[in-house]
Design a protein around this motif. Structure first.
Motif, short mmCIF file in Angstrom:
data_model
loop_
_atom_site.label_atom_id
_atom_site.label_comp_id
_atom_site.label_asym_id
_atom_site.label_seq_id
_atom_site.Cartn_x
_atom_site.Cartn_y
_atom_site.Cartn_z
N GLN A 1 -2.35 2.65 3.51
CA GLN A 1 -2.18 1.22 3.24
C GLN A 1 -2.05 0.37 4.51
OE1 GLN A 1 -2.05 0.05 -0.29
NE2 GLN A 1 -2.97 2.09 -0.22
N GLU B 1 -8.73 -7.66 -4.87
CA GLU B 1 -7.79 -6.54 -4.97
C GLU B 1 -7.98 -5.73 -6.25
OE1 GLU B 1 -4.00 -8.41 -4.65
OE2 GLU B 1 -4.05 -8.48 -2.45
N LYS C 1 -8.15 -0.57 0.71
CA LYS C 1 -7.13 -0.13 1.65
C LYS C 1 -7.20 1.37 1.87
CE LYS C 1 -3.64 -3.77 1.25
NZ LYS C 1 -2.22 -4.08 0.92
N TYR D 1 -8.20 -1.06 6.37
CA TYR D 1 -9.21 -1.15 5.32
C TYR D 1 -10.37 -0.22 5.66
CZ TYR D 1 -6.57 -5.17 3.78
OH TYR D 1 -5.57 -5.98 3.33
#
Length: 684
Positions: free
Chosen positions: A561, A525, A557, A564
């Protein structure tokens, strides 16, 4: 010996150790003993090994420990030691304490978890010096679809004066039996959670661990996948807001020799020691689980972790197969006083070295376990020939050299049915592979600092007592021309690239300021946080791969959101001259891939199809499981001169698959080579 009930008696014990190794080890062990403020060395039990066979249990007692096994199942139901009536988790059912298990399936079916329970019990040996017992489960056609089509013989050994017990197993698939896959097999021990709360895997990887209850709702919050849990209300408040994940404690086979747990009251260590890798699959850098919250300790012999289906043995056409797994040693040590767990760990490392130096053991009685006299050795010297690196031969310093079943170059890392024997060459490329089981092998090697794999061009047949000297052998790594530029270090790992600090909300404190910081949760992330407005751009001659090349090319992302999207990295570089009559070569070594496709384009992001594509590759899952590598892949791409221009050039690297956050590629090394006749001084 910390009051350690641990010393092997070389007279009473058929498990003898060379005096050359025992001298310094005993000296170090005496130093450890002197760290105690009271107590002294354990008195060696004057009695021999005693076996008691009852209706439902078998008990083996050597005066130091008492091992209790269910009969005829062969499950470790109890280990009595140092005044504790049972080190195993007494709150668990008896068949969930110490057991062999496997995961198998019929082709195309889902995996079945099987705790292996014997149906017949035999005494193999019984005297004052040794007891060896066997628990077998035989297969027949009436069991098709209900049990894995294997004959399985589980064995346990207790020696006189030994502070521990050994276990090994023989698996056999007879010719003509049904097809099947076997995804994993191992030995698992589940210890008492009220006592064993300190775990040690390495000198720099040990800590107080959470309780298993901390992973349950109300105390823990499951994160992106089931194995990862955020400790929100742990029993030990000092562990609050840490992440627990068993994959954070994986170890490469070459380093996976001893791990285990320490109890503080009373001070006891329970250690799993693996003296040899010959029965493990996937080679020296294959990663496996070790110990984790439970408290659980594992001896994993093969698994699909960090590899996927490539390392799942598949048996087809009724092929015959037999393999011995182990022995492994469950070692117990203790102190008469409350003490630093580091002392028990140091003693366990000494015992580990004793076990390693004793391999192959001289006491297992299965005819399928060959003695040292029945094995052979191979020696030689590996040299490297790379005229663009040096005019002379280069010593293959620290090369990994091994024997595995015959196959293609590099096939050893996917080989999962036979035995493998590996060593490290010295600074001059000299190597000796000892104690090899009889059979036909290929010799394989790879050298840190050089791309690709080496394979000796002839099959090597090992016979009992043979000593084969190969002399000088030469590896010519893939190379077409001089290096124009390179990114990374060719060592089959992404560890040299930029590994970010974890999100402070998802930290395992063990790995703060630790060389293995890649084991922190959620690092995938951090990429989008570091590159919020666009993907990575690396400029040759300006950028630093230790700071500017993220360790994994992951997805990001979408703007809303909800999904992906792929990522495209750029490598920018200058060429003063483009040789129109020569061929350039781009080498891309990949350390890991997970459901990925790498597309490569030169100076045109929109060209379709791309100049090169790997197609869909990899099921390593190393990103999610905190591994810095999985299976190694090397791609050598012919680069046409018309794709390049004089001046500024850009290579676009697109990882095009994007249905989850865990898809991605870890690069090992990238190199652009110029045409063979071009000026090597043109290197950027």
């Amino acid at each position: 010996m910390l009051g350690l009930q641990s010393k092997q008696n070389p007279i009473q014990n058929p498990h003898t150790i060379s005096t050359a190794h025992m001298g310094p080890l005993r000296k170090l062990r005496r130093v450890i003993e002197n760290c105690c403020t009271s107590g002294g060395p354990a008195t060696m039990s004057p009695i021999g090994v005693r076996l008691s066979v009852q209706d439902r249990y078998v008990t083996i007692d050597n005066g130091i420990l008492q091992l209790t096994l269910s009969k005829p199942d062969g499950i470790v139901t109890g280990v009595q030691y140092n005044g504790v009536d049972n080190l195993m988790e007494v709150l668990n059912k008896e068949d969930n304490r110490g057991y062999w298990d496997l995961v198998w399936s019929e082709p195309g079916s889902n995996g079945i978890f099987d705790v292996i329970k014997g149906t017949d019990f035999r005494i193999i040996a019984e005297d004052d010096n040794r007891v060896e017992v066997s628990f077998t489960r035989m297969w027949d056609p009436s069991l098709k679809g209900t049990l894995v089509p294997l004959n399985i013989d589980k064995r346990f050994i207790v020696l006189r004066g030994s502070s521990g017990f050994y276990t090994y197993a023989i698996y056999e698939h007879l010719e003509g039996w049904p097809d099947f896959d076997i995804a994993e097999t191992r030995v698992a021990f589940k210890l008492r959670k009220d006592k064993f709360q300190y775990m040690a895997l390495a000198d720099n990887r040990q800590r107080i661990m959470p309780m298993p209850d901390d992973r349950l709702p109300g105390r823990g919050q499951q994160l992106a996948y089931p194995e990862a849990v955020l400790l929100t209300n742990p029993i030990n408040p000092e562990l609050r807001d840490e992440v627990d994940d068993k994959y954070q404690y994986s170890i490469e086979n070459k380093d996976n020799k001893v791990h285990g747990w320490v109890s503080f009251d009373p001070p006891i260590g329970f250690w799993q020691i693996t003296p040899s890798n010959e029965f493990r699959t996937g080679g020296p850098v294959k990663q496996n689980l070790t110990s984790h919250v439970g408290p659980t300790t594992l001896a994993i012999f093969f698994s699909a972790h960090y590899s996927g289906a490539d390392l799942v043995p598949k048996f087809r056409g009724g092929e015959y197969w037999k393999k011995v797994f182990g022995p492994v040693f469950m070692y117990l040590n203790s102190s008469w006083i409350f003490t630093d767990p580091q002392l028990l760990w140091e003693d366990a490392k000494i015992q580990m070295q004793i076990e390693v130096d004793s391999w192959p053991y001289n006491f297992p009685l299965s005819e399928d376990y060959p003695t040292i006299e029945q094995r052979g050795s191979v020696t030689g010297r590996l040299l490297i020939r790379d005229r663009h690196a040096d005019d002379d031969y280069i010593y293959a310093d620290s090369a990994y050299v091994g024997l595995a079943l015959p196959g293609d170059t590099g096939s050893w890392q996917r080989e999962c049915k036979g035995y493998q024997f590996w060593t490290r060459a010295d600074a001059f490329g000299n190597f000796t592979i000892s104690n090899v089981r009889t059979g036909d092998y290929n010799l394989y090697a790879w050298v840190p600092g050089f791309i690709g794999d080496y394979k000796f061009d002839a099959t090597i047949s090992i016979t009992s007592g043979c000593f084969i000297d190969l002399g000088d052998i030469v590896y010519a790594p893939p190379r077409d021309g001089p290096t124009l530029w390179e990114i990374g270090i060719p060592d089959r790992s992404a560890a040299e690239f930029y590994v970010p600090d974890p999100n402070p909300n998802y930290v395992n404190r063990l790995y703060i300021n630790h060389p293995d910081k890649f084991r922190q949760y959620g690092l995938w992330e951090r990429y989008a946080e570091l590159y919020p407005d666009g993907d990575l751009v690396y400029t040759v001659g300006e950028s630093d791969y230790t700071k500017d090349w993220f360790f994994a090319q992951v997805t990001r992302k979408s703007d809303d959101q909800t999904s992906y999207i792929p990522t495209t990295w750029q490598i920018r570089f200058k060429l003063d001259t483009v040789y129109q009559n020569g061929s350039y070569k781009l080498r891309i070594a990949i350390a890991s891939a997970t459901y990925s496709e790498l597309q490569v384009r030169f100076n045109n992001l929109n060209i379709n199809p791309p100049h090169f594509s790997t197609g869909l590759i990899g099921r390593d899952n190393s990103i999610a499981r905190h591994g810095i590598h999985g299976l190694y892949r090397l791609y050598s791409i012919d680069v046409k001169s018309v794709w390049l221009v004089e001046g500024e050039n850009t290579i676009f690297l697109t990882q095009s698959r994007s249905t989850s956050p865990f898809q991605g590629i870890m690069y090992d090394y990238l190199r652009l080579e110029g045409p063979s006749g071009s000026d090597a001084n043109e290197r950027i």
